[in-house]
Design an enzyme around this catalytic site. Structure first.
Site, PDB file in Angstrom:
ATOM      1  N   HIS A  70     -46.416   9.040  72.590  1.00  0.00           N
ATOM      2  CA  HIS A  70     -45.992   9.125  71.199  1.00  0.00           C
ATOM      3  C   HIS A  70     -44.667   9.872  71.043  1.00  0.00           C
ATOM      4  O   HIS A  70     -43.991   9.723  70.030  1.00  0.00           O
ATOM      5  CB  HIS A  70     -47.090   9.784  70.360  1.00  0.00           C
ATOM      6  CG  HIS A  70     -48.285   8.916  70.190  1.00  0.00           C
ATOM      7  ND1 HIS A  70     -48.555   8.215  69.036  1.00  0.00           N
ATOM      8  CD2 HIS A  70     -49.291   8.596  71.058  1.00  0.00           C
ATOM      9  CE1 HIS A  70     -49.666   7.506  69.188  1.00  0.00           C
ATOM     10  NE2 HIS A  70     -50.131   7.734  70.409  1.00  0.00           N
ATOM     11  N   ASP A  71     -44.303  10.642  72.035  1.00  0.00           N
ATOM     12  CA  ASP A  71     -43.001  11.311  72.015  1.00  0.00           C
ATOM     13  C   ASP A  71     -41.913  10.386  72.558  1.00  0.00           C
ATOM     14  O   ASP A  71     -40.849  10.243  71.957  1.00  0.00           O
ATOM     15  CB  ASP A  71     -43.060  12.592  72.852  1.00  0.00           C
ATOM     16  CG  ASP A  71     -41.841  13.481  72.655  1.00  0.00           C
ATOM     17  OD1 ASP A  71     -41.445  13.701  71.490  1.00  0.00           O
ATOM     18  OD2 ASP A  71     -41.287  13.971  73.650  1.00  0.00           O
ATOM     19  N   GLY A  85     -36.199   9.946  72.178  1.00  0.00           N
ATOM     20  CA  GLY A  85     -37.115   9.692  73.275  1.00  0.00           C
ATOM     21  C   GLY A  85     -37.935  10.895  73.674  1.00  0.00           C
ATOM     22  O   GLY A  85     -38.471  11.617  72.828  1.00  0.00           O
ATOM     23  N   HIS A 194     -55.563   4.346  79.620  1.00  0.00           N
ATOM     24  CA  HIS A 194     -56.776   4.151  78.824  1.00  0.00           C
ATOM     25  C   HIS A 194     -58.042   4.314  79.651  1.00  0.00           C
ATOM     26  O   HIS A 194     -59.142   4.373  79.099  1.00  0.00           O
ATOM     27  CB  HIS A 194     -56.744   2.777  78.152  1.00  0.00           C
ATOM     28  CG  HIS A 194     -55.857   2.722  76.949  1.00  0.00           C
ATOM     29  ND1 HIS A 194     -55.756   1.620  76.128  1.00  0.00           N
ATOM     30  CD2 HIS A 194     -55.020   3.656  76.423  1.00  0.00           C
ATOM     31  CE1 HIS A 194     -54.896   1.872  75.149  1.00  0.00           C
ATOM     32  NE2 HIS A 194     -54.434   3.101  75.318  1.00  0.00           N
ATOM     33  N   SER A 195     -57.892   4.362  80.975  1.00  0.00           N
ATOM     34  CA  SER A 195     -59.068   4.603  81.807  1.00  0.00           C
ATOM     35  C   SER A 195     -59.594   6.023  81.617  1.00  0.00           C
ATOM     36  O   SER A 195     -60.749   6.315  81.944  1.00  0.00           O
ATOM     37  CB  SER A 195     -58.738   4.357  83.288  1.00  0.00           C
ATOM     38  OG  SER A 195     -57.758   5.271  83.745  1.00  0.00           O
ATOM     39  N   ASP A 200     -60.420   9.534  68.606  1.00  0.00           N
ATOM     40  CA  ASP A 200     -60.906  10.496  67.625  1.00  0.00           C
ATOM     41  C   ASP A 200     -60.878   9.919  66.215  1.00  0.00           C
ATOM     42  O   ASP A 200     -61.443  10.508  65.295  1.00  0.00           O
ATOM     43  CB  ASP A 200     -60.034  11.762  67.637  1.00  0.00           C
ATOM     44  CG  ASP A 200     -60.183  12.544  68.923  1.00  0.00           C
ATOM     45  OD1 ASP A 200     -61.289  12.548  69.470  1.00  0.00           O
ATOM     46  OD2 ASP A 200     -59.196  13.151  69.365  1.00  0.00           O
TER      47      ASP A 200
END
Length: 371
Positions: A70-71, A85, A194-195, A200
């Protein structure tokens, strides 16, 4: 004989050069490093492992890893979005960026890392990348990530809309990543994260639900299970959270959720074969993720001004399993294959249908279960 002596002389000279290479003694008088810029990260590493990660591959590791995306992905080569970035803007301008629609939930990671920024003489961008690399080393099967030092602190926040979401189309996702500097293959490589991911915000009333495989093991099981036919949504809900990008899961009865974006990318003709290539290749997945993360960690930065301090990143724990297996109750017949390459031959777990342990409050991280 002359040739052998020449080779021996060169080898001895190289060895002598390596032996005489001087390391920098850090201000603490204990540690040494290849560069003085690395010294501040010894105490930061100990602080993170002791007071945040506790040596485990848990929720805080996931949150720290999520911040790198997200950064960094907020960068735009075309100038469509403002942002520099991997510069730590999500940490420095957290009151702004964590309110972006696709950043919801990142406030936990920002709040967790903020105290470390005040305790250590490091920049926000370096902190985010170092925390993720250090924490990921706690996850069995993860690659050892590169870590470079020297990112200047962000001076402006990133712009809303730059982060693709799970409800976006494949076209939208690939286009946004391309503008940030990533190929379609690299997008798939990055999704190995994603593993060890959880949600949330997507599943109502259930904190920390795994995306597509038993969490906290960095393994290829994720790439297999995303390809299985979905049956329902978890926790006895009647419909997916379509706003959040959820689709039917193959293991819904065991509390496993699946993102719409993962589902689509695994089946799209442009990315299906790259996805399938990692279904049962742990070492390929590790190397792909390592190189993609190397790129993500410096997106928007001038690498000529950065210092390699990768020596501080711990050696990750070995993989728990090297081969994916069909969860009990599933088989090859549930695979929704788009890629024409032969599908790997895999074993099926014995016994009853796979069950993902769950706390009474919905948290699958048993270490966090209330006593």
């Amino acid at each position: 004989m002359v040739f052998k002596l020449a080779v021996l002389t060169i080898a001895l000279a190289a060895f002598a050069g390596a032996a005489n290479y001087k390391r920098v003694t850090c201000p603490d008088g204990v540690n040494t490093a290849t560069h003085e810029a690395c010294c501040a990260f010894f105490s930061l590493r100990d602080d993170l492992q002791t007071n945040l990660f506790e040596g485990e591959c848990g929720e805080d590791v996931h949150e720290s890893l999520r911040l790198t995306f997200h950064d960094g992905v907020s960068f735009s080569k075309s100038g469509a979005f403002k942002g520099d970035g991997a510069d730590g803007s999500i940490l420095l301008f957290g009151n702004i960026e964590t309110n972006f629609s696709e950043n919801l939930g990142t406030d936990d990671g920002v709040d967790a890392l903020a105290p470390f920024l005040t305790r250590h003489l490091v920049t926000a961008g370096d902190l985010i990348q170092f925390a993720a690399a250090t924490g990921l080393a706690n996850c069995p099967g993860a690659p050892r990530l590169q870590f470079l030092v020297g990112r200047p602190n962000a001076t402006i926040p990133a712009e809303d809309g730059a982060i693709p979401g799970p409800a976006d189309t494949v076209d939208t996702i690939l286009s946004r990543f391309a503008d940030a500097g990533f190929t379609s293959n690299e997008v798939i490589h990055l999704l190995a994260s994603h593993s060890v991911a959880r949600s949330d915000t997507i599943v109502p009333d259930h904190q920390a639900v795994p995306f597509d495989s038993t969490p906290f093991n960095f393994d290829t099981q994720f790439f297999l299970e995303v390809l299985l036919k979905g049956t329902a949504v978890p926790f006895n809900r009647t419909t997916p959270n379509t706003v959040g990008g959820e689709v039917d899961s193959p293991l819904a009865s065991e509390g496993e959720m699946r993102l719409q974006s993962d589902f689509a990318l695994a089946r799209d003709p442009r990315t299906a074969c790259e996805w399938q290539s990692m279904v049962d290749n742990q070492f390929l997945m590790m190397e792909n993720f390592r190189t993609a993360m190397m790129k993500l960690s410096v997106v928007g930065q001038d690498t000529r001004k950065l210092v390699d301090c990768s020596e501080l990143i711990p050696e990750p724990k070995p993989a728990v399993k090297l081969h994916a297996t069909f969860p009990a109750g599933t088989s090859r017949f549930e695979v929704q294959q788009t890629c024409r390459a032969p599908f790997p031959v895999l074993r099926t777990d014995p016994g009853k249908a796979t069950t993902i342990p769950e706390c009474p409050d919905g948290d699958v991280n048993l270490a966090d279960c209330p006593s």
